[in-house]
Design an enzyme around this catalytic site. Structure first.
Site, PDB file in Angstrom:
ATOM      1  N   ASP A 107       0.855  -1.186   0.000  1.00 61.49           N
ATOM      2  CA  ASP A 107       0.000   0.000   0.000  1.00 61.49           C
ATOM      3  C   ASP A 107       0.895   1.242   0.000  1.00 61.49           C
ATOM      4  O   ASP A 107       1.643   1.477   0.949  1.00 61.49           O
ATOM      5  CB  ASP A 107      -0.902  -0.004   1.237  1.00 61.49           C
ATOM      6  N   ASP A 198      -2.667   2.563  -6.224  1.00 67.17           N
ATOM      7  CA  ASP A 198      -1.742   2.667  -5.094  1.00 67.17           C
ATOM      8  C   ASP A 198      -1.610   1.419  -4.228  1.00 67.17           C
ATOM      9  O   ASP A 198      -0.960   1.465  -3.184  1.00 67.17           O
ATOM     10  CB  ASP A 198      -2.146   3.842  -4.211  1.00 67.17           C
ATOM     11  N   GLU A 199      -2.204   0.310  -4.617  1.00 66.78           N
ATOM     12  CA  GLU A 199      -2.021  -0.893  -3.812  1.00 66.78           C
ATOM     13  C   GLU A 199      -2.112  -2.139  -4.685  1.00 66.78           C
ATOM     14  O   GLU A 199      -2.682  -2.120  -5.770  1.00 66.78           O
ATOM     15  CB  GLU A 199      -3.032  -0.966  -2.670  1.00 66.78           C
TER      16      GLU A 199
END
Length: 343
Positions: A107, A198-199
Site C-alpha cells: 500500500d 496505489d495498492e
C-alpha cells in the site's frame, strides 16, 4: 438549587453522527475524534447529505430494535441448538484449513499527496490535500493529524485545518508513478492483483521458496526497490491470505511492514482482537479456511463485509465489537441472520 447545566450535560448530537468523513485512517491516531465529529456535523447540517444520513440513522435504530426484540425471544434451547450447528460447520472446515501460501499486500503511503510532494518539495512538512473545496482524494500525514482524510469535502477539511493547502488532481502523473511500482511488483509475482493505482496483492509463496528467504525479507526488499525506483515510500503486510495481508499493511504505516506468521495459533490470536469492521470477504479469503470467515459465511451472513448497519446491530444488540466476541456469540448470528436480512 443550581439550574444551569454544566457543559458536560449539554446535548451533543454530533456524537452519534458517524459518516465516512469521521472514520479514522492511518496517520490519524491521536486526532480529537469528537472535534472532527462536531465540525462535520455542524458544517453538514441542512445539506441533502445530512438529511440522507439522518434517514439512514433512523433506519439503523429501527433495525437494531427489531433485532433486539427477536433476540429476546430466543430460548436457551434455541441458542444451544444453533451453537452446535455452528460448531459442526467449523469442524468441517478445520480439515481443509490451508496456511501454505504467503501473501504480500503493498500500500503506497498517501500516494497522490506523496507524488505531489515529490513534484513540489516545498510542500514537504505542510498539511496538504489533493482535491478541491468540494472533495478530497487524499491527504498527507500532516493534514491527517487534524482529522482531514480522503472522501471528505474540502470546505470541511479547511475548517479542521485552516492552513490546509489544496493541490489539483493529476491522474496522468499518478498513473506514471503507479506503472513504475508495478514493474517492481511483477518481478515478485507476474500475476499480482492491482487494487487501484496505489495498492496491490502479491502471492510471494514461489519466490520465497525459490530464494529460500522469508516473506519479511521479500517485503523489505520490495519496499526498498519501490523507493529506489520512485522516491516514494510504501507499507506492506505479509500473511497467509489477502484479507489478513491487507489488515497487516495498515499496522505500521507509513513506511513500515508487519508480518503475520503462517501459524494457526498466531492467526487465531491476531484475528480475535480485530475490530468487526475489519472483516471483509471474498472467495479467496473463504478458501483460506479461517475459522472466523467460515463461521460468518456459513451462518447465512452472505455479505460483502461488515458495514455501518451490521456493525451497529452487532454492537448494540449483542455487545460484539471484536471478532473474538463474534465467535463467542455465533449461536445468535446463526439463528437471527438470514440471507435476506444480511443482504
Amino acid at each position: 438549587m443550581e439550574e444551569s447545566e454544566s457543559a458536560s450535560d449539554k446535548p451533543r448530537p454530533w456524537q452519534s453522527y458517524h459518516t465516512v468523513y469521521t472514520n479514522a485512517k492511518a496517520g490519524m491516531n491521536g486526532v480529537d475524534q469528537e472535534k472532527v465529529q462536531r465540525v462535520v456535523y455542524e458544517m453538514s447540517k441542512g445539506s441533502k447529505y445530512f438529511e440522507n444520513e439522518e434517514r439512514k440513522e433512523v433506519l439503523i435504530r429501527q433495525k437494531v430494535e427489531h433485532m433486539r426484540a427477536r433476540a429476546a425471544k430466543l430460548s436457551a434451547a434455541d441458542l444451544s441448538h444453533y451453537q452446535k450447528v455452528a460448531d459442526k460447520r467449523i469442524l468441517e472446515l478445520e480439515s481443509t484449513r490451508d496456511l501454505s501460501r504467503v501473501w504480500l499486500h503493498v500500500d503506497m503511503d498517501a500516494f497522490y499527496a506523496a507524488v505531489e510532494t515529490l513534484s513540489n518539495p516545498s510542500l514537504k512538512g505542510k498539511p496538504m490535500a489533493v482535491g478541491s473545496m468540494s472533495m478530497i482524494s487524499t491527504a498527507n500525514y500532516e493534514a491527517r493529524k487534524f482529522g482531514v482524510r480522503a472522501a471528505m469535502p474540502g470546505f470541511i477539511a479547511r475548517k479542521l485545518c485552516p492552513d490546509l493547502i489544496f493541490v489539483p488532481t493529476d491522474f496522468k502523473k499518478y498513473t506514471y508513478y503507479s506503472d513504475l511500482t508495478k514493474k517492481v511488483f511483477w518481478d515478485y509475482d507476474p500475476n499480482f492483483m492491482a487494487a487501484g493505482l496505489d495498492e496491490a496483492y502479491l502471492d510471494i509463496t514461489k519466490v520465497c521458496e525459490e530464494r529460500s528467504i522469508t516473506g519479511a525479507e521479500i517485503a523489505e526488499e520490495l519496499r526498498s526497490r519501490v523507493y529506489g525506483e520512485t522516491g516514494l515510500t510504501c507499507s506492506a503486510g505479509v500473511a497467509p491470505n489477502r484479507l489478513l495481508a491487507k489488515v497487516c499493511s495498515d499496522i505500521n504505516k507509513p513506511n513500515g511492514q508487519f508480518v503475520l506468521p503462517n501459524d494457526r495459533m498466531a492467526v487465531m490470536t491476531f484475528i480475535s482482537s480485530l475490530p468487526i469492521r475489519k472483516v471483509f470477504f471474498d472467495q479467496l479469503i473463504l478458501s483460506s479456511c479461517f475459522k472466523l470467515c467460515w463461521r460468518l459465511r456459513k451462518l447465512n451472513l452472505q455479505i460483502g463485509g461488515i458495514g455501518k448497519v451490521t456493525e451497529n446491530i452487532l454492537k448494540d444488540v449483542f455487545g460484539i465489537s471484536t471478532c473474538e466476541e463474534m465467535l463467542q456469540k455465533g449461536s445468535f448470528l446463526c439463528v437471527l441472520f438470514s440471507h435476506s436480512s444480511a443482504g
